[in-house]
Design an enzyme around this catalytic site. Structure first.
Site, mmCIF file in Angstrom:
data_model
loop_
_atom_site.group_PDB
_atom_site.id
_atom_site.type_symbol
_atom_site.label_atom_id
_atom_site.label_comp_id
_atom_site.label_asym_id
_atom_site.label_seq_id
_atom_site.Cartn_x
_atom_site.Cartn_y
_atom_site.Cartn_z
ATOM 1 N N HIS A 123 0.901 -4.068 9.228
ATOM 2 C CA HIS A 123 2.300 -3.868 8.831
ATOM 3 C C HIS A 123 3.104 -3.357 10.011
ATOM 4 C CE1 HIS A 123 2.647 -4.683 4.553
ATOM 5 N NE2 HIS A 123 1.523 -4.034 4.328
ATOM 6 N N HIS B 221 0.830 -1.209 0.000
ATOM 7 C CA HIS B 221 0.000 0.000 0.000
ATOM 8 C C HIS B 221 0.867 1.262 0.000
ATOM 9 C CE1 HIS B 221 -3.482 -2.500 0.888
ATOM 10 N NE2 HIS B 221 -4.272 -1.434 0.927
#
Length: 272
Positions: free
Chosen positions: A203, A155
């Site tokens: 993450h 992302h």
């Protein structure tokens, strides 16, 4: 006779410039994965399980997860931004539409730069993920889930390359008074994507930093290739403040200095 000879020399120069542009572009794309020294250093630290970095990752993940659990509405907003507004599919679609528009405008080389930068960025990010095989955070009470490996953040890397492409292409057509706002929106969006991925617990902090660094490396190297082409054809360096191709505001963005087409070497007036 003299005029025809001069035209042939100009055409030959442009063809040589086109070939050099291709070499620069492909060369930049090839070395993008290994040329980013900061990213390489971060990769070594991640692979070496450097304890200070691991403590930083774990601390950030734990604290943001606790905040997310305590504020469900805030978490819902983060998920909406991450999965809808800043989703890689959304950003890649925007870049694809921009590339089509550039082709319509006959800004051939800028369209190639846009497509190559986005594609190479995605492929390199996927390759690094497969090579590193880092597991995502495992929290006791997660607020979100994501498939695949963790390093670097896809992302974040997609946001970095996509907003850079949009910014560097569209700056020439944006009023000068609004350019600072465009820079701010892009920077805030790229930073925001990274924050949402950490806050949602999908993450590590170092995954996000890795995505930023690798994305910047790809954009920097392909932009250098585009600037090299401009110098080769005698157009000069544009500089980041005005976008990669300030001539985009014109009727023929890639017309040569003498009003000739930079794409096929022919006269623009004759073709039209």
């Amino acid at each position: 006779m003299v005029r025809a000879t001069a035209q042939r020399l100009r055409d030959l120069r442009r063809r040589h410039a086109d070939r050099r542009f291709g070499v620069h572009l492909l060369g930049s794309a090839t070395v993008a994965a290994v040329a980013a020294v900061p990213f390489g250093l971060l990769l070594v630290l991640v692979e070496g399980h450097w304890q200070p970095l691991r403590r930083l990752d774990a601390g950030a993940a734990r604290q943001l997860n606790e905040t997310a659990l305590q504020h469900p509405a805030w978490t819902h907003v983060l998920r909406f931004l991450s999965d809808r507004v800043w989703d890689p599919v959304t950003l890649r679609t925007a870049v694809a539409l921009l590339t089509v528009w550039l082709l319509y405008r006959r800004a051939w080389r800028l369209a190639i730069w846009s497509a190559v930068t986005a594609t190479v960025g995605g492929l390199i990010g996927l390759l690094v993920k497969v090579v590193v095989e880092r597991a995502r955070p495992s929290l006791e009470d997660p607020v979100a889930h994501a498939p695949g490996f963790s390093f670097p953040s896809g992302h974040t890397m997609t946001a970095t390359t996509s907003f850079a492409i949009l910014l560097l292409v569209l700056l020439p057509v944006v009023p000068r008074a609004l350019r600072a706002l465009c820079w701010c929106v892009s920077v805030v969006s790229v930073l925001g994507v990274g924050f949402t991925r950490i806050a949602l617990g999908v993450h590590w902090f170092s995954d996000v930093v890795g995505g930023w660094l690798l994305g910047l490396a790809v954009v920097a190297l392909t932009s250098w290739a585009f600037e090299a082409w401009r110098v080769d054809v005698g157009r000069g360096r544009a500089g980041l403040s005005g976008g990669l191709e300030p001539e985009l505001v014109g009727v023929r963005p890639e017309a040569g200095p003498a009003g000739r087409s930079g794409h096929d070497g022919g006269s623009a007036e004759v073709l039209e």
